[in-house]
Design a protein around this motif. Sequence first.
Motif, PDB file in Angstrom:
ATOM      1  N   VAL A  65      11.774   5.012   6.823  1.00 27.20           N
ATOM      2  CA  VAL A  65      11.141   5.114   7.217  1.00 27.20           C
ATOM      3  C   VAL A  65       9.889   4.142   6.514  1.00 27.20           C
ATOM      4  CG1 VAL A  65       8.659   5.820   7.964  1.00 27.20           C
ATOM      5  CG2 VAL A  65      10.941   7.082   8.326  1.00 27.20           C
ATOM      6  N   ALA A  66       9.755   4.329   5.612  1.00 29.08           N
ATOM      7  CA  ALA A  66       9.228   3.522   4.274  1.00 29.08           C
ATOM      8  C   ALA A  66       9.526   2.431   4.138  1.00 29.08           C
ATOM      9  CB  ALA A  66       8.642   4.112   3.622  1.00 29.08           C
TER      10      ALA A  66
ATOM     11  N   THR B  29       3.189  -3.947   4.200  1.00 30.16           N
ATOM     12  CA  THR B  29       4.082  -2.769   3.002  1.00 30.16           C
ATOM     13  C   THR B  29       3.469  -2.058   3.030  1.00 30.16           C
ATOM     14  OG1 THR B  29       4.977  -5.355   2.454  1.00 30.16           O
ATOM     15  CG2 THR B  29       6.216  -3.465   0.783  1.00 30.16           C
ATOM     16  N   ALA B  30       4.463  -0.985   3.857  1.00 25.11           N
ATOM     17  CA  ALA B  30       3.730   0.587   3.631  1.00 25.11           C
ATOM     18  C   ALA B  30       4.873   1.498   2.930  1.00 25.11           C
ATOM     19  CB  ALA B  30       4.037   0.920   4.527  1.00 25.11           C
ATOM     20  N   GLY B  31       4.395   1.750   1.758  1.00 28.28           N
ATOM     21  CA  GLY B  31       5.551   3.105   0.796  1.00 28.28           C
ATOM     22  C   GLY B  31       4.730   4.137   0.558  1.00 28.28           C
TER      23      GLY B  31
ATOM     24  N   ASP C  18       3.929   9.082   9.427  1.00 27.75           N
ATOM     25  CA  ASP C  18       2.297   9.210   9.653  1.00 27.75           C
ATOM     26  C   ASP C  18       1.883   8.524   9.102  1.00 27.75           C
ATOM     27  OD1 ASP C  18      -0.117  10.455  10.840  1.00 27.75           O
ATOM     28  OD2 ASP C  18      -0.478  11.041   8.764  1.00 27.75           O
ATOM     29  N   VAL C  19       1.420   8.174   7.323  1.00 24.91           N
ATOM     30  CA  VAL C  19       1.393   7.778   6.821  1.00 24.91           C
ATOM     31  C   VAL C  19       1.983   5.441   6.852  1.00 24.91           C
ATOM     32  CG1 VAL C  19       2.363   7.746   4.743  1.00 24.91           C
ATOM     33  CG2 VAL C  19       0.122   7.774   4.546  1.00 24.91           C
ATOM     34  N   VAL C  20       2.710   6.073   7.194  1.00 24.26           N
ATOM     35  CA  VAL C  20       3.642   4.661   7.480  1.00 24.26           C
ATOM     36  C   VAL C  20       2.967   3.966   8.349  1.00 24.26           C
ATOM     37  CG1 VAL C  20       5.528   3.486   7.399  1.00 24.26           C
ATOM     38  CG2 VAL C  20       5.424   4.975   5.711  1.00 24.26           C
TER      39      VAL C  20
ATOM     40  N   VAL D 114       0.431  -1.821   0.347  1.00 22.84           N
ATOM     41  CA  VAL D 114      -0.041   0.192   0.233  1.00 22.84           C
ATOM     42  C   VAL D 114       1.257   1.249   0.210  1.00 22.84           C
ATOM     43  CG1 VAL D 114      -1.469   1.287   0.879  1.00 22.84           C
ATOM     44  CG2 VAL D 114      -1.859  -1.174   1.458  1.00 22.84           C
ATOM     45  N   MET D 115       0.495   2.393  -1.327  1.00 22.16           N
ATOM     46  CA  MET D 115       1.150   3.338  -0.974  1.00 22.16           C
ATOM     47  C   MET D 115      -0.203   5.122  -0.691  1.00 22.16           C
ATOM     48  SD  MET D 115       2.989   3.417  -4.600  1.00 22.16           S
ATOM     49  CE  MET D 115       1.480   3.743  -6.172  1.00 22.16           C
ATOM     50  N   ALA D 116       0.802   5.775  -0.197  1.00 26.38           N
ATOM     51  CA  ALA D 116       0.062   7.230  -0.437  1.00 26.38           C
ATOM     52  C   ALA D 116       0.641   8.259  -1.757  1.00 26.38           C
ATOM     53  CB  ALA D 116      -0.018   7.498   1.175  1.00 26.38           C
TER      54      ALA D 116
END
Length: 572
Positions: free
Chosen positions: A428-429, A408-410, A396-398, A383-385
């Motif tokens: 962080v990401a 898995t955050a990107g 924040d978003v991760v 997932v990514m923002a």
Amino acid sequence: MTEYRGVAVSAGRIVGPVLTMAPPVAEPPAGATLPEGTDAAAETARLEQAAQAVRVALEQRAASAHGGAKAVLEATAQMAADPTLVQSAAGRVASGMSAERAVWEAGDEVAVMLEGLGGYMAERAADVRDVRARIVAELRGEPAPGIPGSDTPFVLAARDLAPADTATLDPQVVLALVTSDGGPQSHTAILARQLGLPAVVAARGVDTLTAGTEVFVDGAAGTVTDEVTEDHRRLAETWADLQRNPLTYEGGGARLSDGTVVPLLANIGGAEDARAAAEAHADGVGLFRTEFLFLDRDEEPSVEEQTAAYTAVLQHFPGKKVVVRTIDAGADKPLPFLTDTDEPNPALGVRAYRTSWEKPEVLAHQLEAVAAAAQATEADVWVMAPMISTLEDTEDVVGRIREAGLRTAGIMVETPSSALTADRLLQVADFASIGTNDLTQYTMAADRQLGALAALNDPWQPAVLALVGATCRGARAAGGDAEEAAGDAVTKPVGVCGEAAGDPALAVVLVGLGVSTLSMTPRSLPAVARVLGSVSRDEARVLAQRAVGARTAVEARETVRAALPVLAELGL
Ligand code: PEP
Ligand code: MG
């Protein structure tokens, strides 16, 4: 020159003259009553006959249609004979309303009811309004609204197409569809894909193009241009050639001549695209643009509806990566419940990830739905923002993505800021995906929707390429390889999911800059794989350095293209 930007719903590039649909049937005046001395019973009979005649005409058209189109036409014909519509209109006639006005209002009532149901049903409201217009035309003795007749091929421009129009399109004569209204799930979009016609929907203004104007339609980029250049003709010819002798992509990544493998992923907007991407052997999805589910909505779809929509996509990729992008509202994609339409500079405003500052619940609901869909399928969900610019944004978003139970955050790198600080953001990401469409507009300070700035909005601009290189260096440094930042050890993956990845020559440059995956419209997969296969990683690096060091975007493109003889062999 005007470039009309819309939503790309069916790929393909075409040059041809425009013909526009007949203007919509004029609304009978409100309050129109039965003419003096007219018998309501006779008027009702006339109404019934008109509805029958429309039904018969639609059935006849259904008889000559094929596949899904046939089914849609038959369903619309049934709607013309729907007793609810006619009875509701007859009731109004009995109380003194003119037959035309009565069927107009009755149709509206049904359409509004369907719209209230939302989703698929809401998109059927257009069918009811189409049937009602046909009945009014029949009552008035006017020709039925529909596709203009022509013996020579043309690009059909319209406000929106009803199933009865699109279903009987002759793909030998109609080259492409461009509409000013309509969503990605409208009949225009559905039937265009079925027929393999390039199509752009929601491109405001295209319905006012003068008949006979020659246009270039890019169904992959979602653009219609009313001044055709030699470049456009070449692109259209290439596309026509590829239709005759299509290249294929077998999956498993593009294999460079030295054996390096670059996974090629697909950009998609929904389940139908996902199916097509899987059929095209995409190695997964590098960009799932979820906002297609939210467009045209006054309210946020429920978590259940979102879960179902995401599951329908993810199920096509068991064991494969699917990168879900959180909602990217604002600027070219305004959403009434999330973005402020009064901002003076929407592209620089509270858009994309930034909307979660004021309304965190919309993102929370979306992540909850993505997590549920991930649980229900075997896809490897990342997932990514979008529109991340700082370390605070990233943290924040991760954090939010992980809290939702997603592993898995990107982040998307779409601003020069995130490209230049990628070393810190990627500590962080887990990964970055470069959105070259926005990265270009923000680097060049050029609104990507303005045709007048098209030359600036070119991902071959050396400054944009330098920022791609900076992102890849940051990713290597973040992977603990600061010393070896120019080496191979990319431990944080960096993909590109902007349009640049689907340009085969630019794909070589991106790989040479250190990008590990490329994501594009599935139609671009075969050509990108083929051209990447003609170079080694070292050759790609050399070409990348030449492009970054070029004096202009034109020089960068020409230098690289001249070094790739395979492009000419393929007619690209
Ligand atoms: C981009 O900006 O490159 C991107 C992929 O996102 P979108 O085109 O949807 O803004
Ligand atoms: Mg973007």
